[in-house]
Design an enzyme around this catalytic site. Structure first.
Site, short mmCIF file in Angstrom:
data_model
loop_
_atom_site.label_atom_id
_atom_site.label_comp_id
_atom_site.label_asym_id
_atom_site.label_seq_id
_atom_site.Cartn_x
_atom_site.Cartn_y
_atom_site.Cartn_z
N ARG A 88 0.98 -1.13 0.05
CA ARG A 88 0.01 -0.02 0.13
C ARG A 88 0.68 1.02 0.11
O ARG A 88 1.95 1.25 0.40
CB ARG A 88 -0.82 0.08 0.97
N HIS A 89 0.39 2.41 -0.78
CA HIS A 89 1.39 3.44 -0.78
C HIS A 89 1.20 4.13 0.53
O HIS A 89 0.79 3.79 1.52
CB HIS A 89 0.44 4.67 -1.55
N GLY A 90 2.39 5.04 0.98
CA GLY A 90 2.76 5.55 2.08
C GLY A 90 1.42 6.72 2.34
O GLY A 90 0.59 6.97 1.54
N GLU A 91 1.65 7.36 3.70
CA GLU A 91 0.62 8.12 4.05
C GLU A 91 0.43 9.27 3.19
O GLU A 91 1.45 9.83 2.63
CB GLU A 91 0.90 8.32 5.53
N THR A 92 -0.77 10.01 3.09
CA THR A 92 -1.03 11.04 2.55
C THR A 92 -1.65 12.00 3.60
O THR A 92 -2.07 11.69 4.72
CB THR A 92 -1.79 11.10 1.37
N TRP A 134 -4.43 13.46 3.17
CA TRP A 134 -5.74 13.09 3.17
C TRP A 134 -6.11 11.76 3.86
O TRP A 134 -7.28 11.56 4.65
CB TRP A 134 -6.23 12.90 1.78
N GLN A 191 -10.03 10.03 -1.23
CA GLN A 191 -9.30 10.28 -2.41
C GLN A 191 -9.56 9.59 -3.83
O GLN A 191 -9.75 10.10 -4.70
CB GLN A 191 -7.65 9.69 -2.02
N GLY A 192 -9.65 8.04 -3.57
CA GLY A 192 -10.28 7.41 -4.91
C GLY A 192 -9.14 7.78 -5.82
O GLY A 192 -7.91 7.66 -6.01
N GLU A 195 -7.05 2.97 -7.18
CA GLU A 195 -8.44 2.87 -6.09
C GLU A 195 -9.46 2.92 -6.72
O GLU A 195 -9.81 3.11 -7.95
CB GLU A 195 -8.15 3.89 -5.01
#
Length: 239
Positions: free
Chosen positions: A15-19, A21, A28-29, A95
């Site tokens: 999973r991508h790192g934190e944003t 949002w 985000q979608g 996503e």
């Protein structure tokens, strides 16, 4: 005991790192949000982990694919660099498209789209978010792509850097968990999650591995892993 054969395909889902949002549960979608400073740090730590594995084992992955959204690409770049592999971007790993829900937090969705919010809360997999995707449509999109990968890369080791919803779809595919069922497993930022398919059956080799990170990571779901608190809302999949 792990069962593998010469034709076993290993999918490592990251999973991508934190944003920013993620931190405030803003959906985000398909909205293209970059990593936060913390997310960038997580991506560096992830890349360092993969580099150590390459040093120890000679190679880790045969291919590195990523969602084309920048939060995933930013997370994937250190992984591909550590492996000396090209990074393949694809919109098919995006996503779920949350349509009119995107850019809003759940309270704003409830206020602005009360009827759609109520439908969302029923966990109906066929409810299509206005201008977006249904859960079933999203699941089909992801699992069709995974099926293609299993054919194209049979017996190989593939890293897929994507989003919490993508990880969720793959876990459900591997375990047979229905779309209507809440999850009891984490979807952590910058986590390493491994599945294997031997041509007949799936195995979950490991899940939610964040041993390369040195502090708490976010699973901002309203569905608490393992035990779902009474009255909690549907997981907004703020990924």
């Amino acid at each position: 005991m792990t069962r593998t054969t010469a034709t076993t395909t290993t999918l490592t889902l990251i999973r991508h790192g934190e944003t920013d949002w993620n931190r405030v549960k803003r959906i985000q979608g398909h909205t293209d949000i970059p990593l936060s400073a913390e997310g960038e740090r997580q991506a560096v730590l992830l890349g360092e982990r993969i580099a150590r594995e390459v040093t120890a084992h000679g190679s880790v992955f045969d291919h590195v694919l990523t969602s084309d959204l920048q939060r995933a690409v930013q997370t994937a770049e250190p992984v591909a660099q550590a492996c000396g592999l090209p990074l393949v971007r694809t919109a098919r790993l995006r996503e779920r498209h949350y349509g009119v829900f995107e850019t809003r937090v759940p309270d704003e969705i409830q206020a602005d789209f009360p009827q759609d919010y109520a439908r969302w809360q029923t966990r109906d997999p066929d409810f299509t978010i206005p201008d977006g995707e249904s859960m079933r449509g999203f699941y089909t999109r992801i699992t069709d792509f995974v099926t293609q990968l299993l054919g194209d890369y049979a017996g190989q080791r593939v890293a897929l850097v994507a989003h919490g919803g993508v990880l969720d779809c793959c876990y459900r595919l591997a375990t047979g968990l229905a779309l209507t069922e809440p999850r009891a497993y984490p979807l952590l930022n910058a986590s390493v999650n491994r599945l294997a398919y031997d041509g007949e059956r799936w195995q979950v080799l490991s899940w939610g591995d964040v041993t390369h990170l040195d502090d708490a990571v976010r699973d901002e779901s309203n569905d608490k892993p393992v035990e779902v608190a009474a009255g909690d809302r549907v997981d907004p999949r703020v990924v």
